[in-house]
Design a protein around this motif. Sequence first.
Motif, PDB file in Angstrom:
ATOM      1  N   GLU A 171       0.818  -1.198   0.000  1.00 27.20           N
ATOM      2  CA  GLU A 171       0.000   0.000   0.000  1.00 27.20           C
ATOM      3  C   GLU A 171       0.858   1.257   0.000  1.00 27.20           C
ATOM      4  N   LYS A 172       1.988   1.236   0.682  1.00 23.87           N
ATOM      5  CA  LYS A 172       2.849   2.403   0.760  1.00 23.87           C
ATOM      6  C   LYS A 172       3.588   2.641  -0.552  1.00 23.87           C
ATOM      7  N   ALA A 173       3.927   1.584  -1.273  1.00 24.72           N
ATOM      8  CA  ALA A 173       4.654   1.711  -2.522  1.00 24.72           C
ATOM      9  C   ALA A 173       3.734   2.293  -3.593  1.00 24.72           C
ATOM     10  N   SER A 174       4.320   3.077  -4.499  1.00 29.04           N
ATOM     11  CA  SER A 174       3.527   3.620  -5.591  1.00 29.04           C
ATOM     12  C   SER A 174       3.138   2.496  -6.540  1.00 29.04           C
ATOM     13  N   GLN A 175       2.191   2.778  -7.414  1.00 26.45           N
ATOM     14  CA  GLN A 175       1.753   1.775  -8.369  1.00 26.45           C
ATOM     15  C   GLN A 175       2.913   1.353  -9.276  1.00 26.45           C
ATOM     16  N   ALA A 176       3.756   2.295  -9.645  1.00 24.77           N
ATOM     17  CA  ALA A 176       4.908   1.971 -10.490  1.00 24.77           C
ATOM     18  C   ALA A 176       5.871   1.041  -9.755  1.00 24.77           C
ATOM     19  N   GLU A 177       6.102   1.306  -8.481  1.00 16.91           N
ATOM     20  CA  GLU A 177       6.999   0.452  -7.695  1.00 16.91           C
ATOM     21  C   GLU A 177       6.408  -0.946  -7.525  1.00 16.91           C
ATOM     22  N   VAL A 192      10.487  -2.908 -18.319  1.00 13.45           N
ATOM     23  CA  VAL A 192       9.782  -2.298 -17.187  1.00 13.45           C
ATOM     24  C   VAL A 192      10.705  -1.397 -16.370  1.00 13.45           C
ATOM     25  N   SER A 193      12.004  -1.569 -16.495  1.00 14.54           N
ATOM     26  CA  SER A 193      12.924  -0.680 -15.775  1.00 14.54           C
ATOM     27  C   SER A 193      12.801   0.764 -16.266  1.00 14.54           C
ATOM     28  N   HIS A 194      12.203   0.973 -17.424  1.00 10.59           N
ATOM     29  CA  HIS A 194      12.007   2.317 -17.977  1.00 10.59           C
ATOM     30  C   HIS A 194      10.703   2.970 -17.523  1.00 10.59           C
ATOM     31  N   VAL A 206       7.191  -7.504 -11.735  1.00  4.06           N
ATOM     32  CA  VAL A 206       7.931  -7.964 -12.913  1.00  4.06           C
ATOM     33  C   VAL A 206       9.304  -8.486 -12.517  1.00  4.06           C
ATOM     34  N   GLN A 207       9.953  -7.851 -11.547  1.00  2.11           N
ATOM     35  CA  GLN A 207      11.254  -8.350 -11.092  1.00  2.11           C
ATOM     36  C   GLN A 207      11.129  -9.754 -10.520  1.00  2.11           C
ATOM     37  N   LYS A 208      10.002 -10.036  -9.909  1.00  2.00           N
ATOM     38  CA  LYS A 208       9.790 -11.350  -9.308  1.00  2.00           C
ATOM     39  C   LYS A 208       9.345 -12.385 -10.349  1.00  2.00           C
ATOM     40  N   ASN A 209       8.503 -11.982 -11.306  1.00  7.46           N
ATOM     41  CA  ASN A 209       7.850 -12.940 -12.194  1.00  7.46           C
ATOM     42  C   ASN A 209       8.186 -12.794 -13.678  1.00  7.46           C
TER      43      ASN A 209
END
Length: 163
Positions: free
Chosen positions: A69-75, A93-95, A81-84
């Motif tokens: 909840e604290k992280a932004s939608q982009a984060e 997605v890094s961009h 994506v980093q996980k899956n």
Amino acid sequence: MGMKTKIALGAVVGIAVIGALSANAGDGDGDAKSDNRTSASAGEKTGGASEAKPAEDKADDNAEDKAEEKASQAEQFKAFVQKNGTPKEKDAVSHVTKVQGADEQNDILDAADVYTDFTGGIMGEGTGPAKLIASSFADWKDSENGLVTIYDADGELLGNGQF
């Protein structure tokens, strides 16, 4: 009956119908609230020890939920994506710089916008990665009728996809 009497009678009936409809609409909200409380208390009563999670698992789940909840939608999207994701999806997605509209969905017409740091619009370098970003977004969020649109750094359209 005269014409004026018919009009007056029609107006009175119309007002009565509108009043009855609005009164019934208010009653529905009260019933839903009491149903929610009833089902919650019933769920608490029927939950046995075999169905309940251990306390430390619940604490871990709550900590993860609060961090999300604290992280932004982009984060949140980048973390998913980093996980899956595949290596190419991770690179694309890094961009991503910003995600809007991913938090609230109603499955009727969901629209999300993803902003990137690519330049050049639809003829630039970001068109290929935009398809990967849209595909990754569809893996992250699911909707009956969703559309994700990918934009470059200047707000120009790079691509879109369904999710």
